[in-house]
Design a protein around this motif. Structure first.
Motif, PDB file in Angstrom:
ATOM      1  N   GLY A 157       0.432  -1.324  -0.184  1.00 55.30           N
ATOM      2  CA  GLY A 157      -0.542  -0.014  -0.129  1.00 55.30           C
ATOM      3  C   GLY A 157       0.676   1.277  -0.492  1.00 55.30           C
ATOM      4  O   GLY A 157       1.914   1.318   0.093  1.00 55.30           O
ATOM      5  N   ASN A 183       1.174   5.215   1.283  1.00 56.63           N
ATOM      6  CA  ASN A 183      -0.141   6.365   2.517  1.00 56.63           C
ATOM      7  C   ASN A 183       1.565   7.314   2.742  1.00 56.63           C
ATOM      8  O   ASN A 183       2.824   6.787   2.419  1.00 56.63           O
ATOM      9  N   ASP A 194      -4.737  -0.366  -8.719  1.00 62.79           N
ATOM     10  CA  ASP A 194      -5.651  -0.655  -7.489  1.00 62.79           C
ATOM     11  C   ASP A 194      -3.229  -0.165  -7.056  1.00 62.79           C
ATOM     12  O   ASP A 194      -3.189  -1.362  -6.694  1.00 62.79           O
ATOM     13  N   TYR A 195      -3.909   1.251  -6.296  1.00 60.60           N
ATOM     14  CA  TYR A 195      -2.310   1.330  -6.093  1.00 60.60           C
ATOM     15  C   TYR A 195      -2.024   1.090  -4.519  1.00 60.60           C
ATOM     16  O   TYR A 195      -0.986   0.739  -4.492  1.00 60.60           O
ATOM     17  N   GLN A 196      -2.357   0.703  -4.007  1.00 59.25           N
ATOM     18  CA  GLN A 196      -3.152   0.762  -2.602  1.00 59.25           C
ATOM     19  C   GLN A 196      -2.284  -1.043  -2.371  1.00 59.25           C
ATOM     20  O   GLN A 196      -2.141  -1.533  -1.764  1.00 59.25           O
ATOM     21  N   ASP A 197      -2.584  -1.894  -3.486  1.00 57.50           N
ATOM     22  CA  ASP A 197      -2.360  -3.556  -3.913  1.00 57.50           C
ATOM     23  C   ASP A 197      -1.364  -3.911  -4.390  1.00 57.50           C
ATOM     24  O   ASP A 197      -0.477  -4.759  -5.032  1.00 57.50           O
TER      25      ASP A 197
END
Ligand code: ADP
Ligand code: MG
Lengths: 248, 496
Positions: B35, B37, B82-85
């Protein structure tokens, strides 16, 4: 060497070859003459295995092998060479690179070692001098920007380098001036010998003053209508194809 | 069967398993949690022990990225990413090697399999050239980047003698912070585009090159990128600075294992050329293209730009793009200095389901600036190939010149080639020229080659190489041969 029996072929469903019988024994050179559109190029393409030239009957064997069952490159590997009536341009592909790739492909198929660039250039330059071709022909793109005469000489150079056992030359004389014609004829004559056969397709008898054939065949309407010795070519020149056609 | 459809079948039949770089290396890896953040950005920066200014720079980029949208204008299509995956950091667990001797042997073996010379000892010891080779091969300095980190850089000492810096960018951050800080993001700013912003936030490694004034780099510099880890993005960042009167030739190569998932590669390359400096940047891009049905493969979304800041400076981009499921890249030149020169030579091949939207931007600002664009697109299978280029001439760029040539070669009838040239000329005395052609490999060309004994594959390879000749001759000798083989393999299996 080459044995053609009852060969029929069509293009797009249109019959072009209507039963060809022709035998070229090893070591002999035969001429095929005929008017435009009689099927001379079609015969050469069928022998070399071009797509779209549908064989509908008969047979063609090369040293007893079924030629018609082989891929074009397998026929080349077996020793069949076609000098094209209209040599094809390969932009950006250097003539030397092309010739070496082809030569090495054939050498590989015979289990011979490949030639590196230096070895190849040495052989190629020798052959080129014999054909009065300038060295820079090797650097240029394959047939790109070549004059008609240069293209034909390039075909003869390829034949000389690849050393086929049987060459089919399709109107290699057309469009050549007399000097170029002699060079081409010399190139073919230099190949002649007990292990080399050729089918020389020509529209004019002129070439046959320089390359004396063992036999002459006249192709009209997709059929060999007459065969004879070298004197047949002379007779044809005097009387024209119409006479043979009428007689056929 | 018509020649062309046979060609296509030949191409398809060899496609499976044809990607020779598809192996995976088993090596212990250190991952950041999946992910993206701010904590991940901090994690990467901390892992690399970066100074505060760089962390701030990354965070700024991250915040910009959050507000940006993926570009939708390229002529490519793919499901939403999906940039979190994905993992944004993966590195071999062993500490960074100090010298080649410390490099994990498993890694060395990987690069050996890829044919990349990492063993500088051999070169230094003056190894005899291979038999039959006509000239001695020049040594090539190599920086190898494995997933997120640079694992080895060769010939550093020899280069250092000339004052040349060639190292990983992480190393440069520590050893030459003033240079990195002065130039980083000045050619491709953090907010330049969606992928550049993402890269700026999470870039993990890449190469750094500095050529001092008047120095001609004595050898080719090259970086080999390798994505190995699963579900990992690769975000490398390369910065090359050529001071006044210097000269450098740089080559990058890339491969990845075969995987049935898509992996993201979003790199940024910044080049700066001062007065009379020349940078030659060559790429042989061979990321895994995905299988015949379009499963897997790398998404190659890359921003490359050069500033020709100095008078008479010159930047030349040469790229051979054979891999990737999707390629989105436009190596560009901003011609600021008077009489500066920009060049772009490109071969892009798409086979099977590959898509490429690639080209260049030449921005003429200085007087008498000149640019040349030669693009060769080859489409086979169901490949889609778009050339997209911009030539922009500012009002002050008097007597600027551009020549653009775009040629497309189609193999089969299910592929596509598209040319989208934009020309914005706002200067009366400037001249731009554009030529475009589309052709097919003709049946008579194939037959001619086969009659001479070439297999159909070899014939296609020969004709394609001929089509690309103008571009391939721009590659450094050492790599031209490699590129030719690659073109052929890729067309057999995905480009020739
Ligand atoms: N590709 C083709 N499609 C249809 N007809 C063809 C094609 N090539 C040749 N032909 C026809 O086949 C006949 C023989 O042609 P060709 O073998 O070229 O004759 P030649 O070489 O004796 O002049 C001609 O009627 C010609 O129009
Ligand atoms: Mg003819």
């Amino acid at each position: 060497m080459l044995k053609i029996e009852g060969l029929t072929a069509e293009i797009d469903g249109k019959a072009i070859l209507n039963g060809i019988d022709l035998e070229v024994p090893t070591g002999e050179l035969h001429a095929v003459m005929g008017p435009n559109g009689s099927g001379k190029s079609t015969l050469s393409y069928v022998l070399a295995g071009r797509e779209g030239y549908e064989v509908t009957g008969g047979s063609a064997t090369f040293d007893g092998q079924d030629l018609l069952a082989m891929e074009p490159e397998e026929r080349a590997a077996a020793g069949l060479f076609l000098a094209f009536q209209y040599p094809v341009e390969l932009p950006g592909v250097g003539n030397a690179n092309f010739l070496r790739t082809a030569l090495n492909a054939l050498r590989r198929s015979k289990g011979e070692p490949e030639l590196d660039a230096m070895q190849f250039l040495k052989v190629a330059r020798e052959r080129m001098r014999a054909l009065s071709m300038p060295d820079d022909m090797l650097k240029r793109g394959v047939n790109v920007g070549f004059s008609g005469g240069e293209k034909k000489r390039n075909e003869v150079l390829q034949m000389a380098l690849l050393g086929p056992r049987m060459a089919v030359l399709d109107e290699t004389d057309s469009g050549l001036d007399i000097d170029a014609l002699k060079i081409v004829a010399d190139g073919v004559n230099a190949m002649r010998g007990p292990a080399f056969s050729a089918l020389v397709i020509t529209h004019y008898q002129r070439l046959l003053d320089y390359i004396v054939p063992d036999r002459v065949h006249v192709l009209v309407g997709g059929r060999i209508v007459k065969s004879g010795g070298p004197e047949l070519a002379k007779a044809l020149e005097a009387s024209g194809y119409a006479s043979v056609q009428a007689a056929a | 069967m018509p020649a062309v459809s046979e060609t296509i079948e030949t191409v398809q039949s060899v496609t499976e398993g044809a990607y020779k770089w598809g192996f995976h290396t088993d090596i212990e890896m250190d991952y950041a949690p999946k992910g993206l953040n701010e904590d991940i950005v901090r994690f990467i920066s901390a892992k690399k022990d970066e100074p505060q200014w760089l962390l701030d720079w990354r965070l700024k980029a991250y915040r910009m990225w959050l507000k940006m949208e993926e570009p939708r204008w390229p002529a490519v299509s793919y499901p939403p990413i999906d940039y979190q995956d994905a993992y944004y950091y993966a590195a071999p667990t062993k500490p960074a090697p100090k010298s080649l001797a410390d490099v994990d042997p498993e890694l060395l073996r990987t690069y050996e399999k890829l044919g990349i010379p990492l063993k500088e000892q051999a070169w230094l010891a003056g190894v005899q050239p291979d038999e039959g080779e006509e000239r001695e091969r020049l040594p090539i300095a190599v920086d190898a980047v494995f997933d997120s980190v640079s694992v080895a850089t060769t010939f550093k000492d020899r280069l250092a003698k000339e004052g040349i810096i060639f190292c990983s960018i992480s190393e440069a951050v520590h050893n030459h912070p003033e240079l990195v800080r002065q130039y980083l993001g000045t050619v491709v700013p953090q907010g330049d585009n969606f992928y550049a912003a993402l890269n700026s936030a999470v870039f993990t490694d890449g190469s750094f090159v500095y050529i001092p004034k008047g120095v001609r780099c004595p050898m080719e510099l090259s970086t080999y990128f390798r994505i190995n880890a699963k579900s990992t993005g690769q975000f490398e960042r390369t910065l090359i600075i050529a001071e006044e009167g210097s000269h450098v030739s740089y080559l990058e190569g890339c491969t990845a294992p075969m995987r049935d998932e898509n992996q993201l590669h979003a790199a940024v390359v910044e080049l700066v050329a001062m007065d009379d400096a020349t940078i030659k940047y060559s790429t042989v891009q061979n990321w895994y293209p995905g299988d015949a049905e379009g499963r897997g493969g790398i998404y190659n979304f890359v921003t490359k730009r050069a500033h020709c800041r100095g008078a008479r400076s010159k930047v030349s981009w040469t790229q051979v793009e054979t891999g990737s499921a999707i390629t989105w890249k436009y190596p560009s030149c901003v011609l600021l200095g008077d009489d500066s020169v920009g060049e772009f030579y490109s071969v892009a091949i798409t086979n099977n389901r590959q898509q490429a939207d690639t080209g260049t931007k030449m921005i003429h600002v200085g007087k008498r600036t000149r640019s040349t664009i030669v693009s060769k697109g080859i489409s086979a299978g169901r490949g889609q190939n778009t050339y997209r280029g911009l030539v922009k001439v500012a009002p002050a760029a008097s007597n600027a010149r551009n020549f653009t040539q775009c040629d497309s070669l189609l193999i089969g009838d299910q592929c596509g080639a598209h040319t989208v040239p934009y020309i914005e000329n706002r200067c009366m005395t400037a001249k731009t020229e554009h030529e475009a052609t589309t052709s097919r490999i003709a049946e008579d060309q194939l037959f001619y080659c086969r009659q001479r004994g070439l297999s159909e594959e070899d014939a296609v390879g020969l004709i394609v190489n001929g089509f690309c000749r103008e571009v391939l001759k721009e590659l450094p000798m050492e790599f031209a041969v490699e590129a030719q083989k690659l073109l052929q393999i890729s067309l057999e299996g995905s480009v020739g």
